[in-house]
Design a protein around this motif. Structure first.
Motif, PDB file in Angstrom:
ATOM      1  N   GLU A 286      46.547  48.118  49.555  1.00  0.00           N
ATOM      2  CA  GLU A 286      46.280  47.963  50.986  1.00  0.00           C
ATOM      3  C   GLU A 286      45.351  46.787  51.247  1.00  0.00           C
ATOM      4  N   ALA A 287      44.299  46.687  50.442  1.00  0.00           N
ATOM      5  CA  ALA A 287      43.350  45.592  50.622  1.00  0.00           C
ATOM      6  C   ALA A 287      44.003  44.249  50.327  1.00  0.00           C
ATOM      7  N   ALA A 288      44.844  44.213  49.286  1.00  0.00           N
ATOM      8  CA  ALA A 288      45.519  42.959  48.941  1.00  0.00           C
ATOM      9  C   ALA A 288      46.454  42.519  50.068  1.00  0.00           C
ATOM     10  N   ARG A 289      47.216  43.452  50.612  1.00  0.00           N
ATOM     11  CA  ARG A 289      48.125  43.104  51.706  1.00  0.00           C
ATOM     12  C   ARG A 289      47.349  42.595  52.920  1.00  0.00           C
ATOM     13  N   ALA A 290      46.206  43.228  53.187  1.00  0.00           N
ATOM     14  CA  ALA A 290      45.415  42.838  54.354  1.00  0.00           C
ATOM     15  C   ALA A 290      44.891  41.410  54.238  1.00  0.00           C
ATOM     16  N   HIS A 291      44.748  40.921  52.997  1.00  0.00           N
ATOM     17  CA  HIS A 291      44.203  39.579  52.799  1.00  0.00           C
ATOM     18  C   HIS A 291      45.232  38.602  52.233  1.00  0.00           C
ATOM     19  N   GLY A 292      46.492  38.992  52.196  1.00  0.00           N
ATOM     20  CA  GLY A 292      47.527  38.085  51.734  1.00  0.00           C
ATOM     21  C   GLY A 292      47.512  37.822  50.249  1.00  0.00           C
ATOM     22  N   ALA A 293      46.963  38.750  49.465  1.00  0.00           N
ATOM     23  CA  ALA A 293      46.899  38.588  48.014  1.00  0.00           C
ATOM     24  C   ALA A 293      48.040  39.342  47.346  1.00  0.00           C
ATOM     25  N   ARG A 294      48.426  38.900  46.169  1.00  0.00           N
ATOM     26  CA  ARG A 294      49.401  39.617  45.358  1.00  0.00           C
ATOM     27  C   ARG A 294      48.682  40.573  44.413  1.00  0.00           C
ATOM     28  N   THR A 295      49.410  41.565  43.897  1.00  0.00           N
ATOM     29  CA  THR A 295      48.854  42.491  42.917  1.00  0.00           C
ATOM     30  C   THR A 295      49.634  42.401  41.615  1.00  0.00           C
TER      31      THR A 295
ATOM     32  N   ARG B 144      43.048  29.234  31.882  1.00  0.00           N
ATOM     33  CA  ARG B 144      43.533  28.169  32.772  1.00  0.00           C
ATOM     34  C   ARG B 144      42.430  27.142  33.020  1.00  0.00           C
ATOM     35  N   GLY B 145      41.206  27.626  33.155  1.00  0.00           N
ATOM     36  CA  GLY B 145      40.072  26.732  33.309  1.00  0.00           C
ATOM     37  C   GLY B 145      39.763  26.304  34.724  1.00  0.00           C
ATOM     38  N   ASP B 146      40.777  26.284  35.592  1.00  0.00           N
ATOM     39  CA  ASP B 146      40.533  25.821  36.953  1.00  0.00           C
ATOM     40  C   ASP B 146      40.791  26.902  37.998  1.00  0.00           C
ATOM     41  N   LEU B 147      40.780  28.166  37.568  1.00  0.00           N
ATOM     42  CA  LEU B 147      40.886  29.284  38.488  1.00  0.00           C
ATOM     43  C   LEU B 147      39.516  29.924  38.665  1.00  0.00           C
ATOM     44  N   LYS B 148      39.296  30.553  39.787  1.00  0.00           N
ATOM     45  CA  LYS B 148      38.055  31.282  40.027  1.00  0.00           C
ATOM     46  C   LYS B 148      38.305  32.760  39.729  1.00  0.00           C
ATOM     47  N   VAL B 149      37.880  33.191  38.546  1.00  0.00           N
ATOM     48  CA  VAL B 149      38.094  34.579  38.139  1.00  0.00           C
ATOM     49  C   VAL B 149      36.820  35.361  38.417  1.00  0.00           C
ATOM     50  N   ARG B 150      36.946  36.387  39.222  1.00  0.00           N
ATOM     51  CA  ARG B 150      35.791  37.194  39.627  1.00  0.00           C
ATOM     52  C   ARG B 150      35.997  38.633  39.156  1.00  0.00           C
ATOM     53  N   ALA B 151      35.026  39.170  38.445  1.00  0.00           N
ATOM     54  CA  ALA B 151      35.103  40.537  37.928  1.00  0.00           C
ATOM     55  C   ALA B 151      34.101  41.420  38.655  1.00  0.00           C
ATOM     56  N   VAL B 152      34.561  42.597  39.068  1.00  0.00           N
ATOM     57  CA  VAL B 152      33.703  43.563  39.762  1.00  0.00           C
ATOM     58  C   VAL B 152      33.935  44.932  39.139  1.00  0.00           C
ATOM     59  N   PRO B 153      33.041  45.894  39.372  1.00  0.00           N
ATOM     60  CA  PRO B 153      33.284  47.244  38.854  1.00  0.00           C
ATOM     61  C   PRO B 153      34.612  47.787  39.367  1.00  0.00           C
ATOM     62  N   LEU B 154      35.295  48.535  38.513  1.00  0.00           N
ATOM     63  CA  LEU B 154      36.608  49.067  38.873  1.00  0.00           C
ATOM     64  C   LEU B 154      36.562  49.810  40.205  1.00  0.00           C
ATOM     65  N   GLU B 155      35.527  50.599  40.410  1.00  0.00           N
ATOM     66  CA  GLU B 155      35.418  51.410  41.617  1.00  0.00           C
ATOM     67  C   GLU B 155      35.271  50.560  42.882  1.00  0.00           C
ATOM     68  N   ARG B 156      34.897  49.308  42.737  1.00  0.00           N
ATOM     69  CA  ARG B 156      34.690  48.435  43.896  1.00  0.00           C
ATOM     70  C   ARG B 156      35.810  47.406  44.048  1.00  0.00           C
ATOM     71  N   LEU B 157      36.892  47.569  43.283  1.00  0.00           N
ATOM     72  CA  LEU B 157      37.932  46.550  43.279  1.00  0.00           C
ATOM     73  C   LEU B 157      38.542  46.358  44.665  1.00  0.00           C
ATOM     74  N   ALA B 158      38.953  47.434  45.297  1.00  0.00           N
ATOM     75  CA  ALA B 158      39.610  47.307  46.609  1.00  0.00           C
ATOM     76  C   ALA B 158      38.687  46.680  47.643  1.00  0.00           C
ATOM     77  N   GLU B 159      37.439  47.129  47.698  1.00  0.00           N
ATOM     78  CA  GLU B 159      36.515  46.613  48.713  1.00  0.00           C
ATOM     79  C   GLU B 159      36.105  45.174  48.445  1.00  0.00           C
ATOM     80  N   SER B 160      36.393  44.682  47.227  1.00  0.00           N
ATOM     81  CA  SER B 160      35.987  43.326  46.859  1.00  0.00           C
ATOM     82  C   SER B 160      37.055  42.278  47.138  1.00  0.00           C
ATOM     83  N   VAL B 161      38.251  42.715  47.537  1.00  0.00           N
ATOM     84  CA  VAL B 161      39.271  41.748  47.940  1.00  0.00           C
ATOM     85  C   VAL B 161      38.803  41.082  49.233  1.00  0.00           C
ATOM     86  N   ARG B 162      38.940  39.771  49.307  1.00  0.00           N
ATOM     87  CA  ARG B 162      38.406  39.044  50.463  1.00  0.00           C
ATOM     88  C   ARG B 162      39.344  37.906  50.833  1.00  0.00           C
ATOM     89  N   PRO B 163      39.135  37.297  51.990  1.00  0.00           N
ATOM     90  CA  PRO B 163      39.945  36.130  52.350  1.00  0.00           C
ATOM     91  C   PRO B 163      39.836  35.075  51.247  1.00  0.00           C
TER      92      PRO B 163
END
Length: 350
Positions: free
Chosen positions: A157-166, A113-132
């Motif tokens: 759970e983390a996605a719902r808490a921050h209004g993100a889709r999965t 897409r080119g204009d999205l902010k794609v952030r990659a984190v270790p799989l084990e830290r995926l839930a804790e890395s969801v943010r506003p």
């Protein structure tokens, strides 16, 4: 009443020890028969209406496996196709959170897409890395490279808490790991791995409200009454997720219908227990040989660092596995037996 073992024995006659379902599943005998029949219909000029019925039956079968109504399931050709639709629906600057090293077909549509902010984190830290500000979390349920399983309850759970889709890719899990597609916004899966169908088919589960997606690939089959949408623009898109369909690869769905029927007959819970027991047997045997696999408890995929170079040797010995980034990857499915595991361990011990 047929047992699990009898059903499987009647369907598969591999010539080698095949432990590479994470690349391609074996075709059941019933699927081969269905493919032959479909090809014969085309060769003889028989009306192809039954093949379109196969596509609808496959949709319904996958929906049952996924735990959602068939109206929420679209049929296409690839996971990337649906990732592209999701990527196109996001506003410029939206953040998409992914796992490091996840499969390209899942993550690449968001990068191009080119204009999205794609952030990659270790799989084990995926839930804790969801943010506003995180708009979407995209992850494979089982990692293709090494079989590690995402902690989906925590991610949701983390996605719902921050209004993100999965958005989850079930390509390496659908067929052996029970699905709960209703718990996620989007789910996609190819049909040629653990679902044991021919190449060329993929399924996509959309939310009831379509999640803001535009059917950018809509052709005649995306109409509410497809055979009335053959000419000119489609005036009425399907009221179901079928609006995201592409024209079906008819031979593929003829075969895939039969493969999905076998999985339903066996039951995913039984397949899951069988596959994971074999994977655990292999893990225990590796420990006895002094090898430590990538930690992936509960997975049917086992990846062993440093042994990928032995893939060629194993193939020559009649054992099919994969070399993924230097790791030996073995994938255990319903047609495998304890003897297959022991044969692999025996060659690795030499």
């Amino acid at each position: 009443m047929e047992t699990f073992e009898n059903l499987v024995r009647a369907e598969f006659t591999p010539k080698h020890t095949y432990l590479n379902t994470a690349s391609n599943g074996l075709l059941p005998a019933r699927t081969v028969t269905a493919l032959h029949q479909a090809v014969r219909m085309r060769a003889e000029g028989t009306p192809l209406g039954p093949l379109y019925e196969d596509a609808e039956a496959a949709r319904a079968s996958f929906a049952r496996l996924a735990g959602v109504p068939a109206e929420r399931v679209a049929t296409g050709a690839s996971v990337a196709e649906y990732g592209g639709l999701i990527a196109a629906s996001l506003p410029a600057g939206a953040e998409v959170l992914t796992a490091e090293g996840d499969f390209a077909s899942l993550v690449n549509p968001f990068h191009v897409r080119g204009d999205l902010k794609v952030r990659a984190v270790p799989l084990e830290r995926l839930a804790e890395s969801v943010r506003p500000g995180t708009a979407l979390v995209a992850v494979s349920i089982a990692q293709s490279a090494d079989g590690r399983l995402a902690d989906l309850p925590a991610v949701r759970e983390a996605a719902r808490a921050h209004g993100a889709r999965t958005y989850v890719d079930a390509s390496q899990s659908a067929g052996w790991l029970p699905m709960d597609a209703d718990a996620d916004d989007f789910l996609a899966a190819v049909g040629f791995k653990w679902l044991m169908g021919p190449h060329g088919a993929a399924f996509f589960v959309a939310p009831q409200d379509f999640g803001g997606l535009t059917p950018l690939l809509a052709g005649w089959v995306a109409g509410e009454v497809p055979w009335d949408s053959c000419y000119g623009p489609v005036e009425q898109l399907a009221r179901s997720a079928r609006r995201f369909d592409i024209s079906p690869a008819l031979f593929t769905y003829a075969g895939l219908r039969a493969s999905l029927a076998l999985i339903e007959e066996l039951g995913v819970d039984a397949v899951h227990a069988h596959d994971v027991a074999l994977a655990d047997r292999f893990r225990a045997g590796l420990d006895g040989l002094g090898h430590a696999p990538v930690s992936a408890p509960g997975s049917a995929i086992v990846s062993v660092p440093g042994l990928g170079h032995r893939q060629g040797e194993l193939s020559r010995a009649g054992i099919e596995v994969s070399d993924r980034a230097g790791n030996l990857r073995a994938a255990f499915h319903l047609y495998n037996t304890p003897a297959d595991v022991d044969r692999l361990l025996n060659v690795l011990s030499g």
